[in-house]
Design a protein around this motif. Structure first.
Motif: not given
Length: 187
Positions: A52-58, A169-172, A61-63, A23-27
């Motif tokens: 890196l913030t998005m990876v951390s969120l993935g 979806k992550c990109s949007i 939080f997201v994962g 999930a972090g990788s995809l974010m």
């Protein structure tokens, strides 16, 4: 193929860890796509901290949240019939998606240093667009996801059918999360 087999083994041995890391990788990939293809920042203008913030969120939080949600759905509706897939999609899009976006967007704002007031204004501005954008694509993808993809693959969304829409979806969401606020109208 060797990489795929290694991934399969890791997923079998450590499903939660692998799903969260995926999930972090995809974010992160979603943010790279957003910055390079949507925003056209180029390599020099790429904001590595944002990725890196998005990876951390993935990962943080997201994962875990999405993975936990999928487990709840599979406990509530354990069968994989077409009717159950439709019920899961309706619960996912009717209950989970609005709440998830309502948490995701302010979390991104907080991580970007927005004040509570600015974060609230950004949420009010971006939430409707994010939810509508979600409903354009995600119900059909989730229907296929719940019908075709085994539970241990869902949080990582690691099939050809699911990976591209998840990344889109992550990109949007990344684009909506980081876009500059529109100027306030004069009163």
């Amino acid at each position: 193929m060797a990489l795929w087999r290694a991934y399969q083994r890791a997923l079998t041995i450590h499903p939660w860890k692998v799903q969260v890391l995926t999930a972090g990788s995809l974010m992160g990939l979603g943010d790279i796509i957003s910055q390079q293809l949507v925003e056209k920042r180029g390599l020099r203008g790429h904001q590595t901290g944002r990725t890196l913030t998005m990876v951390s969120l993935g990962c943080g939080f997201v994962g875990p949240v999405v993975g936990g949600w999928y487990r709840v759905l599979d406990r509530l509706l354990p069968r994989t019939t077409k009717a159950d897939a439709l019920k899961k999609m309706l619960l996912d899009q009717g209950c989970f998606a609005p709440c998830f976006l309502g948490c995701f967007l302010p979390l991104v704002g907080a991580l970007n240093g927005l004040s509570a007031q600015d974060n609230w204004a950004k949420l009010r501005r971006d939430y409707p667009d994010a939810l509508v954008t979600n409903y354009y694509l995600w119900p059909a993808v989730q229907l296929a996801n719940f019908y075709l993809v085994p539970l241990h693959y869902r949080p990582s969304q690691n099939t050809a059918l699911i990976r591209a829409p998840q990344t889109l979806k992550c990109s949007i969401q990344n684009f909506l999360s980081f876009r500059e606020p529109a100027p306030e109208p004069a009163h």
